[in-house]
Write an enzyme that holds these catalytic residues in place. Structure first.
Site, PDB file in Angstrom:
ATOM      1  N   LYS A 130       0.858  -1.183   0.000  1.00 44.77           N
ATOM      2  CA  LYS A 130       0.000   0.000   0.000  1.00 44.77           C
ATOM      3  C   LYS A 130       0.899   1.239   0.000  1.00 44.77           C
ATOM      4  O   LYS A 130       1.667   1.469   0.936  1.00 44.77           O
ATOM      5  CB  LYS A 130      -0.910   0.017   1.222  1.00 44.77           C
ATOM      6  CG  LYS A 130      -1.797   1.269   1.271  1.00 44.77           C
ATOM      7  CD  LYS A 130      -2.445   1.454   2.623  1.00 44.77           C
ATOM      8  CE  LYS A 130      -3.059   2.842   2.718  1.00 44.77           C
ATOM      9  NZ  LYS A 130      -3.528   3.165   4.075  1.00 44.77           N
ATOM     10  N   ALA A 217      -9.555   5.502   4.916  1.00 42.87           N
ATOM     11  CA  ALA A 217      -9.471   6.629   5.849  1.00 42.87           C
ATOM     12  C   ALA A 217     -10.812   7.310   6.067  1.00 42.87           C
ATOM     13  O   ALA A 217     -11.565   7.550   5.130  1.00 42.87           O
ATOM     14  CB  ALA A 217      -8.453   7.678   5.408  1.00 42.87           C
ATOM     15  N   GLY A 218     -11.090   7.627   7.337  1.00 39.41           N
ATOM     16  CA  GLY A 218     -12.248   8.422   7.699  1.00 39.41           C
ATOM     17  C   GLY A 218     -13.439   7.662   8.228  1.00 39.41           C
ATOM     18  O   GLY A 218     -14.375   8.259   8.762  1.00 39.41           O
ATOM     19  N   THR A 240      -8.157   3.089  12.823  1.00 42.11           N
ATOM     20  CA  THR A 240      -8.531   3.856  14.012  1.00 42.11           C
ATOM     21  C   THR A 240      -9.960   3.569  14.463  1.00 42.11           C
ATOM     22  O   THR A 240     -10.231   3.505  15.665  1.00 42.11           O
ATOM     23  CB  THR A 240      -8.372   5.364  13.744  1.00 42.11           C
ATOM     24  OG1 THR A 240      -7.051   5.625  13.252  1.00 42.11           O
ATOM     25  CG2 THR A 240      -8.590   6.172  15.006  1.00 42.11           C
TER      26      THR A 240
END
Length: 290
Positions: A130, A217-218, A240
């Protein structure tokens, strides 16, 4: 209706029901794989390995997620660089998971290329990586000129590149044309948990892509993951959202279900939206008493 006609009608209904069940089974994950660089995966959820309190929690959360592709930040996680420290590979063996080394924390093309070449050495010639080249430490937004430069170098060097990028349809297409095997636009800033802020750009990227598109992401919760798959994304990568949850293992399980539900909803095809127009769930003709 005569008895033979009733029996024939019942038999037809049973055959139709079986046909519908067979159709549903054909849409199961085993028959609807995610294919990246020629390899098939049953899970469309990719997860990271950072921010957990210890290796035990990391292992439990990843097992609960059902993920088969595990991303590893080479500059932050030990996979053999330091033989005197515990290795992530001890709890997440490459024989069970596909490792996805990433260049998190890199701010230039040269730095990212150097990091991923190191990963290839540590993982015995592993080619799937990645690519992530950041623009600044505050937003962690991708530096697209450096990302395009690094992608071109890595593809020429034989890597299978999955690439973190801005939700820009033009630059996403450029990365695909370079030879990246998957395009990974951000939904919102890394670690923000803000969910998908621009679904329209994502749809433009998805509609124009000939390689898998995965939200990267997000994502903050399971509904964000479901929405990404409902939009037509081929998968979603997160870290996360799971690791920073109050109960990471339970959240990992929720994310698994969210991804599966979103994919099934996409394949099923949602009903059209009707502005200011209702439609009764039950038929209005042939009512008793009419």
């Amino acid at each position: 209706m005569t008895l033979p006609h009733m029996l024939e009608s019942k038999s037809h209904s049973l055959r139709h029901a079986q046909h519908l069940r067979n159709g549903f089974e054909e849409m199961s994950s085993a028959n609807d794989p995610l294919i990246i660089a020629g390899k098939s995966y049953n899970s469309r959820l990719l997860v990271g390995t950072g921010k957990y309190k210890d290796f035990a929690e990391t292992q439990a959360a990843i097992e609960a997620s059902g993920s088969e592709i595990i991303t590893v930040a080479i500059r932050r996680m030990n996979i053999g660089q330091d033989p005197n420290q515990p290795s992530l590979l001890d709890i997440l063996p490459p024989s069970k998971y596909t490792m996805l080394p990433n260049s998190a924390g890199c701010y230039s093309a040269d730095e990212a290329v150097r990091t991923l070449r190191l990963a290839r050495e540590l993982l015995d010639g592993h080619q799937l990586v990645k690519l992530e080249v950041l623009g600044d430490p505050h937003t962690l937004f991708p530096n697209m000129p450096e990302t395009l430069k690094a992608a071109e170098t890595l593809v020429k060097d034989g890597f299978h590149v999955m690439v973190y990028c801005a939700d820009d349809p033009i630059q996403a297409k450029m990365l695909e044309e370079i030879g990246c095997v998957a395009i990974m636009p951000l939904a919102s800033l890394i670690g923000s948990g803000m969910g998908i802020l621009n679904p329209w750009n994502l749809r433009l990227i998805i509609d124009n892509a000939k390689v898998p598109v995965l939200v990267d992401a997000g994502v903050g919760t399971a509904s964000d993951a479901a929405i990404a798959l409902e939009l037509g994304c081929d998968g979603v990568l997160m870290n996360t959202a799971i690791a920073s949850a109050t109960n990471p293992v339970l959240m990992a399980s929720a994310m698994k279900k969210g991804v599966e539900a979103g994919r099934e909803a996409f394949l099923a095809g949602r009903m059209p939206k009707k502005l200011y127009s209702a439609s009764p769930s039950s038929p209005t003709s042939g009512l008793i008493g009419k």
